[in-house]
Design a protein around this motif. Structure first.
Motif, PDB file in Angstrom:
ATOM      1  N   MET A  46       5.777   2.247  -0.681  1.00 21.53           N
ATOM      2  CA  MET A  46       5.698   0.807  -0.934  1.00 21.53           C
ATOM      3  C   MET A  46       5.389   0.532  -2.394  1.00 21.53           C
ATOM      4  N   LEU A  47       4.494   1.321  -2.999  1.00 25.49           N
ATOM      5  CA  LEU A  47       4.183   1.148  -4.415  1.00 25.49           C
ATOM      6  C   LEU A  47       5.363   1.546  -5.293  1.00 25.49           C
ATOM      7  N   LEU A  48       5.981   2.691  -5.000  1.00 31.49           N
ATOM      8  CA  LEU A  48       7.134   3.127  -5.785  1.00 31.49           C
ATOM      9  C   LEU A  48       8.296   2.152  -5.649  1.00 31.49           C
ATOM     10  N   ALA A  49       8.477   1.610  -4.459  1.00 28.58           N
ATOM     11  CA  ALA A  49       9.544   0.630  -4.266  1.00 28.58           C
ATOM     12  C   ALA A  49       9.276  -0.639  -5.060  1.00 28.58           C
ATOM     13  N   ALA A  50       8.016  -1.075  -5.113  1.00 26.99           N
ATOM     14  CA  ALA A  50       7.685  -2.277  -5.882  1.00 26.99           C
ATOM     15  C   ALA A  50       7.980  -2.078  -7.366  1.00 26.99           C
ATOM     16  N   ILE A  51       7.703  -0.882  -7.886  1.00 30.67           N
ATOM     17  CA  ILE A  51       8.016  -0.601  -9.292  1.00 30.67           C
ATOM     18  C   ILE A  51       9.529  -0.621  -9.508  1.00 30.67           C
ATOM     19  N   THR A  83      -4.499 -13.087  11.552  1.00 37.97           N
ATOM     20  CA  THR A  83      -4.958 -12.838  10.180  1.00 37.97           C
ATOM     21  C   THR A  83      -4.858 -11.367   9.826  1.00 37.97           C
ATOM     22  N   TYR A  84      -5.301 -10.496  10.733  1.00 36.77           N
ATOM     23  CA  TYR A  84      -5.201  -9.058  10.474  1.00 36.77           C
ATOM     24  C   TYR A  84      -3.741  -8.621  10.341  1.00 36.77           C
ATOM     25  N   THR A  85      -2.870  -9.183  11.153  1.00 39.43           N
ATOM     26  CA  THR A  85      -1.454  -8.813  11.099  1.00 39.43           C
ATOM     27  C   THR A  85      -0.839  -9.228   9.766  1.00 39.43           C
ATOM     28  N   VAL A  86      -1.160 -10.429   9.305  1.00 43.73           N
ATOM     29  CA  VAL A  86      -0.630 -10.897   8.015  1.00 43.73           C
ATOM     30  C   VAL A  86      -1.161 -10.032   6.883  1.00 43.73           C
ATOM     31  N   LEU A  87      -2.442  -9.649   6.943  1.00 40.66           N
ATOM     32  CA  LEU A  87      -2.990  -8.767   5.915  1.00 40.66           C
ATOM     33  C   LEU A  87      -2.267  -7.422   5.905  1.00 40.66           C
ATOM     34  N   GLY A  88      -1.894  -6.941   7.075  1.00 39.35           N
ATOM     35  CA  GLY A  88      -1.156  -5.678   7.128  1.00 39.35           C
ATOM     36  C   GLY A  88       0.213  -5.764   6.491  1.00 39.35           C
ATOM     37  N   TYR A  89       0.832  -6.947   6.541  1.00 41.76           N
ATOM     38  CA  TYR A  89       2.164  -7.124   5.958  1.00 41.76           C
ATOM     39  C   TYR A  89       2.112  -7.562   4.493  1.00 41.76           C
ATOM     40  N   MET A  90       0.935  -7.641   3.899  1.00 38.87           N
ATOM     41  CA  MET A  90       0.827  -8.119   2.518  1.00 38.87           C
ATOM     42  C   MET A  90       1.561  -7.237   1.508  1.00 38.87           C
ATOM     43  N   PRO A  91       1.593  -5.891   1.635  1.00 36.11           N
ATOM     44  CA  PRO A  91       2.391  -5.122   0.661  1.00 36.11           C
ATOM     45  C   PRO A  91       3.857  -5.532   0.634  1.00 36.11           C
ATOM     46  N   THR A  92       4.441  -5.751   1.806  1.00 36.16           N
ATOM     47  CA  THR A  92       5.839  -6.184   1.855  1.00 36.16           C
ATOM     48  C   THR A  92       5.998  -7.599   1.302  1.00 36.16           C
ATOM     49  N   ILE A  93       5.072  -8.487   1.631  1.00 31.01           N
ATOM     50  CA  ILE A  93       5.146  -9.875   1.156  1.00 31.01           C
ATOM     51  C   ILE A  93       5.015  -9.922  -0.359  1.00 31.01           C
ATOM     52  N   LEU A  94       4.072  -9.168  -0.906  1.00 27.68           N
ATOM     53  CA  LEU A  94       3.879  -9.159  -2.360  1.00 27.68           C
ATOM     54  C   LEU A  94       5.095  -8.574  -3.077  1.00 27.68           C
ATOM     55  N   SER A  95       5.657  -7.501  -2.541  1.00 25.23           N
ATOM     56  CA  SER A  95       6.838  -6.901  -3.167  1.00 25.23           C
ATOM     57  C   SER A  95       8.015  -7.867  -3.174  1.00 25.23           C
ATOM     58  N   LEU A  96       8.250  -8.520  -2.041  1.00 19.42           N
ATOM     59  CA  LEU A  96       9.353  -9.473  -1.963  1.00 19.42           C
ATOM     60  C   LEU A  96       9.109 -10.683  -2.859  1.00 19.42           C
ATOM     61  N   SER A  97       7.877 -11.162  -2.926  1.00 27.99           N
ATOM     62  CA  SER A  97       7.566 -12.302  -3.796  1.00 27.99           C
ATOM     63  C   SER A  97       7.796 -11.949  -5.263  1.00 27.99           C
ATOM     64  N   LEU A  98       7.369 -10.760  -5.660  1.00 27.40           N
ATOM     65  CA  LEU A  98       7.577 -10.330  -7.036  1.00 27.40           C
ATOM     66  C   LEU A  98       9.061 -10.191  -7.355  1.00 27.40           C
ATOM     67  N   ALA A 134      -0.915  -3.216  -8.603  1.00 29.51           N
ATOM     68  CA  ALA A 134      -2.210  -2.647  -8.213  1.00 29.51           C
ATOM     69  C   ALA A 134      -2.667  -3.189  -6.860  1.00 29.51           C
ATOM     70  N   LEU A 135      -2.446  -4.482  -6.626  1.00 31.62           N
ATOM     71  CA  LEU A 135      -2.815  -5.068  -5.336  1.00 31.62           C
ATOM     72  C   LEU A 135      -1.962  -4.497  -4.201  1.00 31.62           C
ATOM     73  N   ILE A 136      -0.685  -4.254  -4.481  1.00 30.97           N
ATOM     74  CA  ILE A 136       0.184  -3.633  -3.471  1.00 30.97           C
ATOM     75  C   ILE A 136      -0.318  -2.234  -3.119  1.00 30.97           C
ATOM     76  N   ALA A 137      -0.739  -1.476  -4.140  1.00 24.61           N
ATOM     77  CA  ALA A 137      -1.259  -0.125  -3.875  1.00 24.61           C
ATOM     78  C   ALA A 137      -2.520  -0.178  -3.023  1.00 24.61           C
ATOM     79  N   VAL A 138      -3.422  -1.116  -3.329  1.00 23.38           N
ATOM     80  CA  VAL A 138      -4.665  -1.230  -2.560  1.00 23.38           C
ATOM     81  C   VAL A 138      -4.369  -1.649  -1.116  1.00 23.38           C
ATOM     82  N   MET A 139      -3.480  -2.626  -0.949  1.00 26.67           N
ATOM     83  CA  MET A 139      -3.172  -3.101   0.393  1.00 26.67           C
ATOM     84  C   MET A 139      -2.419  -2.060   1.206  1.00 26.67           C
ATOM     85  N   ALA A 140      -1.545  -1.278   0.558  1.00 27.65           N
ATOM     86  CA  ALA A 140      -0.779  -0.268   1.287  1.00 27.65           C
ATOM     87  C   ALA A 140      -1.643   0.928   1.664  1.00 27.65           C
ATOM     88  N   LEU A 141      -2.535   1.353   0.760  1.00 27.23           N
ATOM     89  CA  LEU A 141      -3.340   2.547   1.015  1.00 27.23           C
ATOM     90  C   LEU A 141      -4.620   2.253   1.783  1.00 27.23           C
TER      91      LEU A 141
END
Length: 379
Positions: A272-277, A53-68, A111-118
């Protein structure tokens, strides 16, 4: 209003489905990986799902960016294929008009990507590293299950105990086989207990026997009996120094700590945030598809662009951490360059410059041949 609502509604459905699929895939991969670590003794088997669970939470910025990214590319490609984009273009909408509804939909995700990445990324890493470190620091006797032979942390000793106490610090009928200094050492004792001596932990054996046999048959056996005998049990009672990796340190701590490693980690988190934008802008430009041709090529190109961009982030982190590049110069070169490419590509597609030039060239070159020929009636 209809333009914005219809687009955001379809993007929401596509994003939700893509996110569920990607999270399921990542969870399956992390479960297999964590089970492998547990089988090697690096992770507590009782904490497998917690570590996953912790590992998946750590990868959430990448998952959210790819999903978007996939949601936008998939939605706009379908609209091109079903000729919906032609309808919107005919009603006076340009490709640049899609930026407003896309970013209105994407800003909560950004915003969620920024929170998860930082915040989420370092917290999840610190929890995972803490659990793994605590489990690896346990003593050798704590690794042993009663009635089973188990290897020590260094894989140089084999332990066996008959019974242990609930606190795991005392055991009865202890058997140890080890290889030390070119000798095969077999030790057995009626009981054993764990004691802390300084920063080290020792297994104190009582009422036992010790058999030493050389690996090369050049000497005889040595047998000794003892009432009390101490041996290193593995694991330190305390760790000295700050050995926390940069990925597990909070963002504020990285800002206060100078160093290439801290700057490299900061560049990755902010990147990660700049890449998502930039992915939102790139998704709008790469989603154009010919209705007569399948959209698989478009999606493959989009995924290839995502993989290249993400790998450049990781490579840039390595370069900054090693001092080869500065943080500001690399971020400006990578993210600023991708932004300029995306804006130029969007302007090109929005104004149809390439198509307009070809059309003007055809009209200018073919106009004389289509002029009517005058016939003299007197001839």
């Amino acid at each position: 209003m209809l333009f914005h609502s219809s687009l955001r509604k379809e993007l929401s459905r596509s994003f939700g489905a893509t996110l569920v699929v990607l999270v399921t895939i990542v969870m399956t991969m992390m479960l297999i990986r964590t089970l492998g670590l547990a089988s090697k003794g690096s992770v507590n088997p009782s904490e497998v799902f917690l570590v996953m669970t912790y590992t998946v939470l750590g990868y959430m910025p990448t998952i959210l960016s790819l999903s978007l990214f996939i949601a936008i590319v998939g939605t706009l490609s379908r609209m091109y294929r079903d000729s919906e984009m032609v309808i919107w273009f005919s009603s006076g909408r340009g490709l640049a008009d899609f930026l407003e509804p896309l970013f209105r939909f994407a800003w909560p995700v950004l915003a969620l990507i920024a929170v998860m990445a930082l915040l989420g990324w370092p917290w999840a890493n610190s929890q995972t590293i803490g659990m793994r470190t605590q489990y690896e620091r346990r003593s050798d006797i704590e690794r042993v299950t009663p009635g089973e032979f188990r290897e020590s942390s260094g894989r140089m000793r084999v332990f066996f105990i008959d019974k242990d106490t609930p606190d795991g610090a005392t055991a009865t009928n202890v058997f140890i086989w080890a290889v030390e200094r070119g000798l095969q050492i077999t030790t057995s004792a009626r009981s054993g207990r764990i004691e802390d001596v300084g920063n080290n932990r020792y297994l104190m054996l009582s009422n036992g026997q010790r058999l030493e046999r050389p690996l090369l048959p050049t000497a005889g056996l040595k047998i000794s009996e003892f009432e009390t005998y101490g041996t290193r049990a593995g694991g330190n009672a305390a760790l000295s120094g700050d050995t926390t990796p940069a990925r597990a340190k909070p963002t504020l701590q990285l800002l206060r700590e100078p160093g290439d490693a801290s700057r490299g980690e900061l560049a990755w988190r902010i990147g990660m945030l700049l890449a998502a934008i930039n992915f939102v802008l790139l998704a709008l430009t790469v989603s154009s598809v010919n209705p007569r041709v399948g959209r698989s090529g478009n999606l493959l190109f989009a995924l290839f662009a995502f993989v290249v961009y993400y790998n450049m982030l990781n490579l840039g982190q390595s370069w900054i951490s090693s001092g080869r590049f500065g943080m500001g110069s690399f971020m400006l070169l990578l993210h600023g360059g991708v932004l300029l490419i995306g804006v130029a590509w969007l302007v090109l597609r929005n104004n149809n410059w390439g198509r307009r030039r070809r059309t003007e060239h055809v009209i200018a070159g073919g106009l004389p041949s289509h002029q009517p020929t005058k016939i003299d009636p007197t001839s």
